[in-house]
Motif scaffolding. Structure first.
Motif, short mmCIF file in Angstrom:
data_model
loop_
_atom_site.label_atom_id
_atom_site.label_comp_id
_atom_site.label_asym_id
_atom_site.label_seq_id
_atom_site.Cartn_x
_atom_site.Cartn_y
_atom_site.Cartn_z
N VAL A 75 0.85 -1.18 0.00
CA VAL A 75 0.00 0.00 0.00
C VAL A 75 0.89 1.24 0.00
O VAL A 75 1.87 1.31 0.74
CB VAL A 75 -0.93 0.02 1.23
CG1 VAL A 75 -1.81 1.26 1.23
CG2 VAL A 75 -1.78 -1.24 1.27
N HIS A 76 0.54 2.23 -0.82
CA HIS A 76 1.34 3.45 -0.93
C HIS A 76 0.44 4.68 -0.88
O HIS A 76 -0.58 4.73 -1.57
CB HIS A 76 2.14 3.47 -2.23
CG HIS A 76 2.99 2.26 -2.46
ND1 HIS A 76 4.22 2.10 -1.86
CD2 HIS A 76 2.78 1.15 -3.21
CE1 HIS A 76 4.72 0.94 -2.24
NE2 HIS A 76 3.86 0.36 -3.05
N PHE A 77 0.82 5.65 -0.06
CA PHE A 77 0.13 6.93 0.00
C PHE A 77 1.16 8.06 -0.11
O PHE A 77 2.09 8.10 0.70
CB PHE A 77 -0.63 7.11 1.31
CG PHE A 77 -1.86 6.24 1.45
CD1 PHE A 77 -3.05 6.61 0.86
CD2 PHE A 77 -1.80 5.07 2.19
CE1 PHE A 77 -4.18 5.82 1.00
CE2 PHE A 77 -2.92 4.27 2.33
CZ PHE A 77 -4.12 4.64 1.73
N PRO A 78 1.02 8.98 -1.07
CA PRO A 78 1.91 10.15 -1.09
C PRO A 78 1.74 10.93 0.21
O PRO A 78 0.61 11.23 0.62
CB PRO A 78 1.41 10.95 -2.30
CG PRO A 78 0.68 9.96 -3.14
CD PRO A 78 0.07 8.97 -2.20
N LEU A 79 2.84 11.28 0.86
CA LEU A 79 2.76 11.97 2.14
C LEU A 79 2.04 13.31 2.02
O LEU A 79 1.33 13.73 2.94
CB LEU A 79 4.17 12.19 2.72
CG LEU A 79 4.96 10.92 3.07
CD1 LEU A 79 6.25 11.32 3.79
CD2 LEU A 79 4.16 9.97 3.93
N SER A 80 2.22 13.98 0.90
CA SER A 80 1.60 15.29 0.73
C SER A 80 0.08 15.22 0.68
O SER A 80 -0.60 16.22 0.89
CB SER A 80 2.12 15.96 -0.54
OG SER A 80 1.73 15.23 -1.69
N LYS A 81 -0.46 14.02 0.40
CA LYS A 81 -1.91 13.85 0.31
C LYS A 81 -2.54 13.41 1.63
O LYS A 81 -3.77 13.44 1.78
CB LYS A 81 -2.26 12.83 -0.79
CG LYS A 81 -1.71 13.16 -2.17
CD LYS A 81 -2.31 14.42 -2.74
CE LYS A 81 -1.82 14.66 -4.17
NZ LYS A 81 -2.34 15.94 -4.72
N ILE A 82 -1.73 12.95 2.58
CA ILE A 82 -2.27 12.47 3.86
C ILE A 82 -2.53 13.67 4.77
O ILE A 82 -1.63 14.47 5.04
CB ILE A 82 -1.29 11.51 4.56
CG1 ILE A 82 -1.04 10.27 3.68
CG2 ILE A 82 -1.83 11.08 5.92
CD1 ILE A 82 0.04 9.36 4.22
#
Length: 238
Positions: free
Chosen positions: A139-146
């Motif tokens: 699972v991957h989430f861009p930090l700028s979007k969290i």
């Protein structure tokens, strides 16, 4: 970096895949790896821009690797090609297709590492991500979007600019992968992206979406100071 492995030998394919995973772990980066066991299935689904680099075997059951690359080059001039093969006899035949490297099997892991280092240096800088494994998936989430992460009824809730995502995992199993100065743990089971904090009150933070999170009593002064320091640093960098 998005990678493809095209090799009809399962053992060789797994060896390359495991080498890439080792590189990923040692360099602390995220690689998106796809594997293909024949050239036709690869070509039939190929879309320019899907991959940054392709590891291509030359000796395949149907189309050989050079024929595949010839077709790829007709629609994609940018993707980097690395031939991984048991023979050097095709190197001159492969040359017109501007391969990134030509590596003989059996290869050393350092050869693959060197290729990946060089490839990463040529690609645009990747955005930092939160990455973890969930039910055998990466699972991957861009930090700028969290915007924020919190624990609720044995689930970890990750709220992003694109929506809310729930994972049945311990809070620490997700946040232990998060090492970035913009994130602040304001209470047990609550992690905030300070870029999305709208206001700081005496005992809580209000986020840009109006959701509020309490600041724990113990260590409250340090938490508030950490937020203020972060805001000052942002102003200096602006």
């Amino acid at each position: 970096m998005k990678l493809a492995i095209v090799d009809d030998n399962k053992l060789e394919q797994e060896l390359i895949f495991n080498t890439l995973r080792t590189y990923e772990h040692e360099r602390n980066i995220s690689l998106d790896i796809s594997s293909y066991s024949d050239g036709n299935s690869f070509l039939n689904t190929y879309v320019p821009g899907d991959f940054d680099l392709i590891f291509m075997d030359i000796y395949l059951n149907e189309l050989n690797g050079i024929d595949i690359v010839r077709k790829i080059r007709q629609m994609d001039s940018k993707v980097m090609i690395v031939f991984l093969t048991t023979s050097k006899e095709y190197i001159f035949e492969a040359a017109p297709f501007h391969f990134f490297d030509y590596i003989l099997k059996p290869f050393e892991s350092t050869q693959i590492f060197h290729v990946l280092d060089d490839a990463l240096a040529l690609l645009p800088e990747q955005e930092a991500e939160l990455s973890f494994e969930y039910r055998s998936f990466d699972v991957h989430f861009p930090l700028s979007k969290i915007q924020y992460i919190y624990s609720n009824n044995h689930e970890v809730i990750i709220h992003t600019t694109n929506g809310t995502h729930a994972f049945r995992l311990p809070f620490y199993s997700v946040t232990d992968h998060l090492d970035d100065s913009r994130f602040l743990q304001c209470n047990r089971g609550i992690m905030l992206n300070m870029d999305y904090i709208k206001t700081m009150e005496s005992d809580y933070f209000e986020m840009t979406d109006s959701k509020c999170f309490p600041i724990k009593t113990k260590g409250r002064k340090q938490i508030r100071e950490q937020y203020i320091k972060y805001q000052f640093l942002k102003l200096e960098e602006a």
